[in-house]
Write an enzyme that holds these catalytic residues in place. Structure first.
Site, PDB file in Angstrom:
ATOM      1  N   CYS A 148      42.674  37.781  46.385  1.00 25.19           N
ATOM      2  CA  CYS A 148      43.893  37.517  47.153  1.00 25.19           C
ATOM      3  C   CYS A 148      45.052  37.220  46.204  1.00 25.19           C
ATOM      4  CB  CYS A 148      43.672  36.341  48.099  1.00 25.19           C
ATOM      5  SG  CYS A 148      45.123  35.955  49.110  1.00 25.19           S
ATOM      6  N   PRO A 149      46.089  38.039  46.192  1.00 25.93           N
ATOM      7  CA  PRO A 149      47.213  37.775  45.291  1.00 25.93           C
ATOM      8  C   PRO A 149      48.036  36.567  45.717  1.00 25.93           C
ATOM      9  CG  PRO A 149      47.694  39.660  46.703  1.00 25.93           C
ATOM     10  CD  PRO A 149      46.264  39.291  46.964  1.00 25.93           C
TER      11      PRO A 149
END
Length: 433
Positions: free
Chosen positions: A177-178
Site C-alpha cells: 500500500c503506497p
C-alpha cells in the site's frame, strides 16, 4: 588485518537486513522504503479532522446552540480521528509477516540428477544446484504450487509472495500500500482494514455534521441555503473534501470486506486465482470473518533486535556468480541491469526481448491458464509428450545462443530428461562435439 576489521563482528539483525525496509527506534519500528508517504496520509486525515474540531469549537463559543450536543459531536470526532491515525501507524510501523531469509539455498530432497527446462534459469545462476522452480504442497486436501524465491533462497509458503518494493517475502501477501508505505500481510491486515473502515466512518461523520452546521446556520439567520453556505465556508470545504474521499476509502472498505468474507487476498483476486478452481482457504463467511477478526495474530518470525554475525548475512549478497567476474546480488535476474552489465564487460548485450522478460509473471499467468496443474516446463513443452523446444544459453563470451532441446515425459507425469548442446558429456566422460 587491522584490529577493527573483524569479519565476524556482531551487529543487530536490522542493521544487516538485505531488504529495503527503514528501521527506527533501534529496530522496534519497521517501515517500507516509501515511508515518506505516511506523512502525506497523516496530513490528509489530521488536517480535515482538526478543521472540523475548530469549526465545532467556534460553534460552541460564538453561536447560540446546544453546547452539550456540540461537545459530544466534537469529542466523538476527535476520538474517531485518533483511532484512524493509530490504525494507520500500527499498519505502517510493524512487521507485516516478513519471512526470514536463508544464507544459502535449501537442501532439496527432490534434487534431480538431470536438468529440466524449468531448472535452466536456476542452474544458469547457481550451476551446482538442482532445485525445481516450483513444488506442490497439500492445503486442506488441495494441491497448491509454491515457488522458489531466488532472492530469499527459500520456497515460499502458500499465499506468500515477494514484494518488489520492500524486497521481502511476506506471509499471506495482500499488496503493497503506497498510502501507508508498507506491505499488507498476515500481521497487519487487520489494522489495515481498521484503518480504511475508520477513515470511511470518519468521512461520513464529518460530512453529515458539516451539513447539519450549514442547515442550522440557515435556520438561525432566516436565510436561504446559498446564503448560509456563503457564511460557512469551512463547512462547505469539509463537505466537498469528505464527499470525494469517501468514494475512495469507502470503495476500498467494501472491496476488502468482500475479500475477507471469501478468504482471498487482493493479490489472489487480481490474478483470478479462484475463478476456475475451488479456494482451499475458504471456510464460509462466518468462519472467514472469525479467522480474520477473532484469531490471534502470529508472532514475528524475525527478531530484528537480535545480534547476529555479520559474516553470515554477507553471504546472501554474493550467492549468485556473474557471467565473467565477481558476484551479483541474488535478487538480480536477467533484466535491464544484467543486460547493461554484460554489454559493459563483454561488448555484447542481451536481445531486447530477454531484457524485458519477467519470468515470475509469465509463470503466474501460465499457471492461471492451466488451472494450476502445470509447472514452468509447460512454458517450453506446452504439454506434449515429445516436442523440441528452444533453450536459451548464455555462453561465457557473452554470446546468446538459442538451441533445440527435447524432454520426455514418463507415465507419472514427470520430466526425466533434457538435453542441451552445451557442456554435455557421453558415458565415457568425453565432451560431445
Amino acid at each position: 588485518m587491522a584490529p577493527n576489521s573483524d569479519p565476524t563482528k556482531s551487529k543487530r539483525l536490522y542493521q544487516v537486513w538485505k531488504g529495503s525496509n527503514r528501521f527506527f527506534c533501534g529496530g522496534r519500528l519497521i517501515f517500507g522504503p516509501d515511508v515518506a508517504s505516511l506523512f502525506l496520509s497523516t496530513f490528509l486525515i489530521a488536517g480535515p479532522a482538526i478543521a472540523f474540531c475548530i469549526r465545532m469549537y467556534i460553534k460552541i463559543k460564538h453561536e447560540n446552540t446546544n453546547a452539550g450536543r456540540c461537545y459530544s459531536i466534537l469529542i466523538l470526532g476527535a476520538l474517531l480521528s485518533a483511532l484512524d491515525l493509530l490504525s494507520l501507524f500500527f499498519t505502517s510501523g510493524r512487521d507485516p509477516g516478513i519471512l526470514p531469509r536463508n544464507s544459502k539455498p535449501p537442501e532439496s530432497d527432490e534434487a534431480l540428477d538431470v536438468t529440466t527446462p524449468s531448472m535452466e534459469w536456476v542452474n544458469g545462476r547457481t550451476p551446482h544446484l538442482k532445485l525445481p522452480r516450483t513444488k506442490d504442497v497439500i492445503v486442506n486436501g488441495h494441491a497448491v504450487k509454491v515457488k522458489y524465491c531466488d532472492t530469499c533462497l527459500l520456497y515460499r509458503p502458500p499465499r506468500a509472495s515477494h514484494c518488489s518494493i520492500c524486497n521481502n517475502c511476506v506471509q499471506r501477501f495482500d499488496h503493497h500500500c503506497p498510502w501507508v508505505g508498507q506491505c499488507i500481510g498476515i500481521r497487519n491486515y487487520r489494522f489495515f482494514f481498521m484503518f480504511i473502515s475508520t477513515s470511511t466512518i470518519l468521512c461520513l461523520y464529518v460530512f453529515v455534521c458539516s451539513w447539519i452546521n450549514v442547515l442550522e446556520k440557515e435556520a438561525g439567520n432566516d436565510s436561504n441555503i446559498w446564503k448560509a453556505m456563503s457564511h460557512d465556508i469551512l463547512s462547505i470545504i469539509l463537505i466537498v473534501y469528505c464527499f470525494i474521499a469517501v468514494w475512495f476509502v469507502g470503495g476500498l472498505t467494501v472491496f476488502h470486506f468482500y475479500l475477507i468474507c471469501t478468504n482471498q487476498t487482493m493479490y489472489e483476486n487480481f490474478r483470478y486465482r479462484y475463478d476456475k478452481k475451488e479456494n482451499p482457504y475458504n471456510k464460509g463467511t462466518t468462519g472467514n470473518l472469525g479467522e480474520m477478526f477473532l484469531s490471534k495474530i502470529p508472532p514475528s518470525l524475525n527478531d530484528f533486535r537480535s545480534f547476529v554475525e555479520e559474516s553470515e548475512h554477507m553471504v546472501m549478497g554474493s550467492m549468485m556468480p556473474n557471467f565473467m567476474k565477481g558476484h551479483i546480488s541474488s535478487k538480480e535476474k536477467i533484466d535491464i541491469e544484467m543486460g547493461n552489465r554484460l554489454a559493459e564487460d563483454t561488448g555484447y548485450s542481451l536481445p531486447e526481448i530477454l531484457r524485458n522478460l519477467e519470468f515470475d509473471d509469465f509463470e503466474d499467468e501460465l499457471m492461471i491458464k492451466q488451472e494450476g496443474e502445470r509447472d514452468m516446463d509447460s512454458f517450453f513443452l506446452e504439454g506434449q509428450d515429445m516436442k523440441p523446444s528452444d533453450v536459451i544459453s548464455i555462453l561465457g563470451s557473452g554470446t546468446v545462443r538459442t538451441e533445440q532441446s527435447s524432454a520426455s515425459k514418463n507415465g507419472d507425469g514427470e520430466f526425466m530428461e533434457s538435453y542441451s548442446a552445451r557442456n554435455e558429456t557421453d558415458t565415457s566422460g568425453k565432451p560431445i562435439m
